[in-house]
Every structure is written in structure tokens, then in C-alpha cells.
Design an enzyme around this catalytic site. Sequence first.
Site, PDB file in Angstrom:
ATOM      1  N   ASP A   1      12.515  -3.187  -7.688  1.00 24.23           N
ATOM      2  CA  ASP A   1      11.467  -3.740  -8.522  1.00 24.23           C
ATOM      3  C   ASP A   1      11.274  -5.214  -8.184  1.00 24.23           C
ATOM      4  OD1 ASP A   1       9.599  -3.812 -10.478  1.00 24.23           O
ATOM      5  OD2 ASP A   1      11.029  -4.203 -12.084  1.00 24.23           O
TER       6      ASP A   1
ATOM      7  N   THR B   1       5.014  -6.764  -7.675  1.00 28.07           N
ATOM      8  CA  THR B   1       5.191  -7.037  -6.248  1.00 28.07           C
ATOM      9  C   THR B   1       3.834  -7.344  -5.627  1.00 28.07           C
ATOM     10  OG1 THR B   1       6.918  -5.365  -6.307  1.00 28.07           O
ATOM     11  CG2 THR B   1       6.250  -6.144  -4.144  1.00 28.07           C
TER      12      THR B   1
ATOM     13  N   ASP C   1       8.979   0.368 -19.153  1.00 32.36           N
ATOM     14  CA  ASP C   1       7.810   0.201 -18.287  1.00 32.36           C
ATOM     15  C   ASP C   1       6.816   1.335 -18.521  1.00 32.36           C
ATOM     16  OD1 ASP C   1       8.727  -2.101 -17.198  1.00 32.36           O
ATOM     17  OD2 ASP C   1       9.572  -1.189 -15.404  1.00 32.36           O
TER      18      ASP C   1
HETATM   19  P1  ADP Z   1       4.220  -3.144  -7.789  1.00 33.48           P
HETATM   20  O1  ADP Z   1       5.399  -3.931  -8.235  1.00 33.48           O
HETATM   21  O2  ADP Z   1       3.141  -4.020  -7.283  1.00 33.48           O
HETATM   22  O3  ADP Z   1       3.764  -2.158  -8.794  1.00 33.48           O
HETATM   23  P2  ADP Z   1       5.203  -0.880  -6.308  1.00 33.48           P
HETATM   24  O4  ADP Z   1       6.407  -0.889  -5.431  1.00 33.48           O
HETATM   25  O5  ADP Z   1       5.276  -0.166  -7.586  1.00 33.48           O
HETATM   26  O6  ADP Z   1       4.730  -2.357  -6.497  1.00 33.48           O
HETATM   27  O7  ADP Z   1       4.023  -0.255  -5.442  1.00 33.48           O
HETATM   28  C1  ADP Z   1       2.747  -0.086  -5.981  1.00 33.48           C
HETATM   29  C2  ADP Z   1       1.801   0.380  -4.929  1.00 33.48           C
HETATM   30  O8  ADP Z   1       2.215   1.614  -4.376  1.00 33.48           O
HETATM   31  C3  ADP Z   1       0.425   0.614  -5.544  1.00 33.48           C
HETATM   32  O9  ADP Z   1      -0.521   0.017  -4.710  1.00 33.48           O
HETATM   33  C4  ADP Z   1       0.296   2.129  -5.520  1.00 33.48           C
HETATM   34  O10 ADP Z   1      -1.038   2.548  -5.381  1.00 33.48           O
HETATM   35  C5  ADP Z   1       1.098   2.501  -4.313  1.00 33.48           C
HETATM   36  N1  ADP Z   1       1.555   3.886  -4.317  1.00 33.48           N
HETATM   37  C6  ADP Z   1       2.209   4.556  -5.272  1.00 33.48           C
HETATM   38  N2  ADP Z   1       2.412   5.860  -4.897  1.00 33.48           N
HETATM   39  C7  ADP Z   1       1.877   5.991  -3.668  1.00 33.48           C
HETATM   40  C8  ADP Z   1       1.769   7.067  -2.717  1.00 33.48           C
HETATM   41  N3  ADP Z   1       2.264   8.275  -2.968  1.00 33.48           N
HETATM   42  N4  ADP Z   1       1.146   6.827  -1.565  1.00 33.48           N
HETATM   43  C9  ADP Z   1       0.649   5.603  -1.301  1.00 33.48           C
HETATM   44  N5  ADP Z   1       0.731   4.551  -2.130  1.00 33.48           N
HETATM   45  C10 ADP Z   1       1.328   4.730  -3.299  1.00 33.48           C
END
Ligand code: ADP
Length: 562
Positions: free
Chosen positions: A92, A126, A415
Site C-alpha cells: 500500500d 499510489t 478501506d
Molecule cells: P492506488 O494506491 O493508487 O490505489 P493500487 O496499487 O491500488 O494503487 O493500483 C490501482 C490501479 O490498479 C488503478 O489504476 C486500477 O485501475 C488498477 N487495476 C486494478 N485491477 C486491475 C487489473 N485487473 N488490471 C489492470 N489494472 C488494474
Amino acid sequence: MVYETNGRHPRKCVAKRHERIENGDLGADSNMVESDHDVALQDTDRIHGRTALVNNVRAASSLAGAIRSTLGPKGLDKMLVDEDGSALVTNDGVTVLETASVEHPTARLLIDASSSQDRAARDGTTTTVLLVSEMLQNALELVRMGVHPSVIVNGYGIALEESVSELERISRDSDKGQKMQVVRTTLQGKGDSALCEKISSLAVRAADGLSEEDGGDGLERLRVKRLQVRQGNVMETDLVSGLMLLKSRVDPASPPNSDGGNVAIIDGSLGQAKLEVNASIEVESTGVLGEFHERARDSIRKQVEHLSSIGADLLVVRDGIDDEAVPILTDSGITAYRRFERKDLDLLTKITGAKPAREVSRIGKEDLGSYSKRSEESIADVKHTFIEGRGAGMTLVVKGSSSAIREEAIRIFDDAIGVAHRLGSRPGVLPGGGAIQAHLARHLRSFSQTQSGREQLAIEAYASALESIPRILAENAGRDPVEVALSLSASQEESGPWIGFDIKTGENLDMGEAGILDPEFVVRHALSGATEAAIGVLRIDDVLWAKTDPSTPDWQEEDAED
Ligand code: ADP
Ligand code: MG
């Protein structure tokens, strides 16, 4: 035009008290021009103009570099080790940043942006930091080409406004079924996937059980108690409606269960006022003491009679209940509980609608609340009490043998309920997998044509910053980022903005069908938070580092005159 002079920049902080005028003593009225040559700051290191920007951008990039690899479901974990050697493994972004001890002020600014994203949207932390860093790097390129930072600030502001109206245009309202998919997407990478799945469904159920007025942003969590049970498997974690407590009734002789009735809540104690620390009585004969006790018992009896006369059959007291009161309560048909934590008392108030009072004598019939069920159950061989009423209020019973796993489940739940609850009032969703950022970038590039020359460059720089999100997602999935970006752009050109990159299959899919959905409020807050932070950094053209005592006198005053 090169960004090096200082007088015209939007924000500067100069401590005049510290100025040493080197070229003779200029009077107050003289036409003093500040420049590097005639003003020096004692006890201060000063970094100026472009050097300041270069330094700040460097700090932002190195911070973003630290969490870049955690973006997306295939992001890698970071192991954080603190001073005494205990380790935390997490994926995270905001956790990494808040745990790291970072001192550079610009880096702190980014961490603040990420924390603010966490508080406001519970997700997208992130993304926020990565966006700020990309925006700044691209801005630096423009500054090197001779574009003034204030033009970039302007252009970024325009780009944000246009992006927000475009994302509103393409967002769709999520239905009940999609809520689960959205919560699942936002939890990607936050923990073990089976656990996330389990916890998301509980969080969505919890959020559905709360109405909108059951807490504004952030307050929804107060409506759900977390009860940790040191036994079983974390996958047996469950949500019950009502309040479950590690507690049993004061008098085992009173009934363990009830099918409902009226509850009185005392935010204080019952019958413990006598002989308190400072009270003293002169005892001349045993009779006096006996009389005193008799009077105390009388007062307790009166209080219990009062409770019984207004119809209370359940009594919850925040502090203590005098032992003398226990049998009297039971005889009057009142089951009592004592020593409640403030949060539990608040939740019980919401569940039963009771109005707590400091003392029994202040409670009237109208202050009683109602409950529909009370039972004592044994969980993991320990007595617990369960109280249910009409008001919304739930308990997450978190099982698991180690506290680390239970804490993780709680963190995921927090969350998840945060996102699920916000979706209730802001149901808009956008395509994930980098789709929305790729689309906005393309949209901004064509929009920039309508703007004047220099702003146009800034808007294009903003567009490329947005494109970093699909690029980094691809990188973290082990794919060629350029190839993915190009094919994504081509697919969107053909089939519209909902086509995104699915990390799991490596294909470009309709994100609505694939169920990879990002809440609109997360995307929007990440964009505006990142833009604000980047603009904040771009406005700084002078960094003064205190070398000695940081408590510089009269900063405020001098600044006000500035
Ligand atoms: P943040 O802290 O910004 O939420 P995350 O590590 O949770 O970072 O990543 C979020 C990103 O990952 C978002 O842009 C989301 O659309 C993307 N995401 C989540 N699941 C998938 C998937 N299966 N394929 C591609 N992108 C994904
Ligand atoms: Mg996320």
C-alpha cells in the site's frame, strides 16, 4: 525566458530580519531591489530559482520511485523495517510513505497529498504520488525549454478542469452488483486476495446497512465495532448486525437473554458517590456508620425504583455499579452491565436510540431506548453479550490466531467500507486498468489545440503525466510499457474510452465487462490532489534552509509586509 530571476514569482518567503545588506546601508525608503547579489541570509542556506525546482523535482521522483513498483494488482510488496527491527510487509503506497522517515520538505508535501487522498477517498494513494512526480518532471522539461513556471501552473489548472469535466461525461453510475467489483478493484494488492474477497463482501453489506446520514465521510467506520477474537481462522470473520461485546452481565442471577425491552444508558456510575476520596465523616459510634450505609442504600433503592417506574429493564453504565445495587437491580427485574468504552456506548446509543444521562435521576421515560434482542453467547469459550436494536450499527467479529492477521483484516475492512459507503452517495465509476488516464491524455491533446501556444505545451505535459499510469501498470506486469500504451491508445480510438489494459490476461478489454472499475471520486480526487501538489511545488522558487535555530523570529510579520 529562463526561470532564474526571483521578483516575479508567485510565492517567495524571505526573512528580512536576517538580511545583511552588503552594499552599504540602504534606508527604509530606498528603492531596494532584491537580488542574489545584494541580499544574503544569515544562518540560512538558500537554494534559488531553477536549482530549487530541480532539487524539488528530484525529491519527488525519488519518492515516487520508492512506490512505483507497488501500483496495480501485480505490484510488488515492500518490506518496511523500523528502528527496533520489526517488519511490515505491504503493497500500500500510503503505508509505505507514512512509515518511511522522510525529511525533504517537498517529499513531505507529496506524502501529505497521499495521506489526504487516503482520508478523502480511501484509495488512489499510489496513483496520486506517481502523478505529482510525473507532472513535475514534465514541468521541469518545459522550464528547461524556457517556459515560465507560472505558465505551467496555468496550463495545469486548465488541464485539470478539462479532465474533470471529461471524466464526469464518461462516468457511469454503478449498480448494486458493480459495487462489489469496484470495492474489489480498489482493494487490489492490499492483501491476500481470498481475504480481500471475503472482507469486501462484508464491507459492502455493512455499507448497505448504513444510511447516508449514518456518518459522513470517515464517520461510517464508527458505526461498525471491530471485535477481535483470538481464535479460529481469519476467513471465519463475520459481520453481525447489532453490538457484540466482550462482556457479561453484572449479576449472573439476572436473565442471560431477552426478547427486547427498554434500555437506560448512564454516562457515569450508579451509587458510588458515597464516601468518595475527599469525603470524611467523624464516626462517634457504630450507629453513625450504619446510618450512613442505610442512607446510601436508600438512595440506591430510590434510583433503581425510578428506573423501574419508567419501564427500564436493561441498564448500561459507563463506569461502575455499586455492589449494593446489584441485587436490588436484579430484584426489580433490571439486567445491568457496567464499564463500557466510550465508543461502545456511542454505538449502543445509535442502535437503541437511548439518550444517555450523567445520573439516574436525570433519566426520564423519553430518554429510554429500545432493543429487540439481548443474548449472551460464548465465542472462543469467552462470554460475550450481543444487543440488537432498530438503529444501524454492526459488529465485525474478526477471527484469527495472530494479531497481525486480524489487524490486516481490519485494515482491509476499513478501506473497503470507506469506498463502499462513499459509493452510496457518489455512485459514479470509471474504467480502471489505466483506461481513464489514457483516455484523458488523448482528450487533452486534442483539447490543447484550442488553447494559446505556451499553455498548450503545459497541457500536453499534463497529458503525458496521466499516461504514466497505464505505462507503470504495464511495467509492473512485466510488459513493454510503450507497446501497451500504443495498443491501448489504438483500441480506445476504435472502441471508446472504456477499453483498458487487464493486467491478469495482458489484453485490452472493456473494463465495464471485465469488472475493473475505479470509483469516480477516487480518480477525481487523485487528479485534483496531484495537480494541487505539483502546482504548490512549481510555485516555490526560493528554498531557505535554516542552518541553526529554526525558530526564526517575526517570520509572519515580515511576510505580511511583503
Ligand atoms: P492506488 O494506491 O493508487 O490505489 P493500487 O496499487 O491500488 O494503487 O493500483 C490501482 C490501479 O490498479 C488503478 O489504476 C486500477 O485501475 C488498477 N487495476 C486494478 N485491477 C486491475 C487489473 N485487473 N488490471 C489492470 N489494472 C488494474
Ligand atoms: Mg488501490
